[in-house]
Design an enzyme around this catalytic site. Structure first.
Site, short mmCIF file in Angstrom:
data_model
loop_
_atom_site.label_atom_id
_atom_site.label_comp_id
_atom_site.label_asym_id
_atom_site.label_seq_id
_atom_site.Cartn_x
_atom_site.Cartn_y
_atom_site.Cartn_z
N GLU A 161 -79.80 -15.58 35.69
CA GLU A 161 -78.68 -15.03 34.92
C GLU A 161 -78.74 -15.44 33.45
O GLU A 161 -79.56 -16.28 33.07
CB GLU A 161 -77.35 -15.48 35.57
CG GLU A 161 -77.21 -14.89 36.97
CD GLU A 161 -75.88 -15.20 37.63
OE1 GLU A 161 -75.14 -16.07 37.12
OE2 GLU A 161 -75.60 -14.56 38.66
N ASN A 162 -77.90 -14.80 32.66
CA ASN A 162 -77.88 -15.08 31.24
C ASN A 162 -76.42 -14.99 30.76
O ASN A 162 -75.63 -14.23 31.33
CB ASN A 162 -78.74 -14.04 30.50
CG ASN A 162 -78.96 -14.40 29.06
OD1 ASN A 162 -78.19 -14.02 28.18
ND2 ASN A 162 -80.00 -15.15 28.80
N ALA A 163 -76.12 -15.74 29.68
CA ALA A 163 -74.77 -15.70 29.11
C ALA A 163 -74.39 -14.28 28.73
O ALA A 163 -73.22 -13.88 28.80
CB ALA A 163 -74.67 -16.63 27.91
N GLU A 219 -84.92 -9.61 43.38
CA GLU A 219 -85.90 -8.60 43.76
C GLU A 219 -86.78 -8.22 42.57
O GLU A 219 -88.00 -8.11 42.67
CB GLU A 219 -85.19 -7.33 44.27
CG GLU A 219 -84.37 -7.52 45.52
CD GLU A 219 -82.92 -7.88 45.25
OE1 GLU A 219 -82.66 -8.69 44.32
OE2 GLU A 219 -82.05 -7.38 45.96
N CYS A 261 -79.08 -4.03 44.76
CA CYS A 261 -78.25 -3.20 43.88
C CYS A 261 -78.99 -1.91 43.53
O CYS A 261 -80.20 -1.77 43.78
CB CYS A 261 -77.86 -3.98 42.61
SG CYS A 261 -79.20 -4.14 41.40
N1 THU Z 1 -78.16 -10.26 42.88
C1 THU Z 1 -79.49 -10.29 43.23
O1 THU Z 1 -80.27 -11.07 42.68
N2 THU Z 1 -79.89 -9.44 44.20
C2 THU Z 1 -79.09 -8.64 44.93
O2 THU Z 1 -79.56 -7.93 45.81
C3 THU Z 1 -77.65 -8.61 44.65
C4 THU Z 1 -77.21 -9.33 43.44
C5 THU Z 1 -77.69 -11.22 41.86
C6 THU Z 1 -77.37 -10.65 40.51
C7 THU Z 1 -76.42 -11.70 39.97
O3 THU Z 1 -77.19 -12.76 39.43
C8 THU Z 1 -75.70 -12.21 41.19
O4 THU Z 1 -76.52 -11.85 42.30
C9 THU Z 1 -74.32 -11.69 41.38
O5 THU Z 1 -74.28 -10.33 41.42
#
Ligand code: THU
Length: 133
Positions: free
Chosen positions: A47-49, A58, A90
């Site tokens: 993640e990022n700010a 994925e 997603c």
């Molecule tokens: N996220 C994933 O890495 N993969 C998924 O299949 C669903 C969501 C992450 C994105 C974000 O860092 C966090 O989960 C919350 O949505």
């Protein structure tokens, strides 16, 4: 996936989840992608700010593989800490999987206990389109 045990791929995605960098959502995700020649690349969410810049597990795993010269895939396993639901990719990740498709590849969506549900990328995209219309 005759030569590879899905349970093993799920286990690798669970291990990858341990590296998740998710100080904002606190939602850890891991992925393990199996290439056509049997190599496994793993990834976690980063993640990022600036929230939209964050990467899903994925896309991290797939990008690691592609950047090492692997563009054919058989399967991907995804893990999170969710106990009661299978983690499902997603829309952006579904599209990303579609881009690198070389054959029908399999998506193993797991719960925290390692149980999993299988869908193909094509099926996931169909479900996604159905949700949008
Ligand atoms: N996220 C994933 O890495 N993969 C998924 O299949 C669903 C969501 C992450 C994105 C974000 O860092 C966090 O989960 C919350 O949505």
């Amino acid at each position: 996936m005759s030569r590879y045990n899905p349970k093993e791929l799920v286990r690798k995605s669970q291990e990858a989840k341990e590296q998740a960098y998710c100080p904002y959502s606190k939602f850890r995700v891991g992925a393990a992608v199996l290439t056509s020649d049997g190599k496994v690349f793993t990834g976690c969410n980063v993640e990022n700010a600036s929230y939209p810049l964050g990467l899903c597990a994925e896309r991290t795993a797939i990008s690691k593989a592609v950047s090492e010269g692997y563009t054919g895939f058989k399967a991907i396993a995804i893990a999170s800490d969710l106990k009661d639901s299978f983690i499902s990719p997603c829309g952006a990740c579904r599209q990303f999987m579609r881009e690198v498709i070389r054959s029908q590849w399999e998506v193993y969506m797991s719960k925290s206990d390692g149980s999993h549900e299988l869908m193909t990328v094509e099926e996931l995209l169909r479900v996604h389109l159905a949700l949008m219309t």
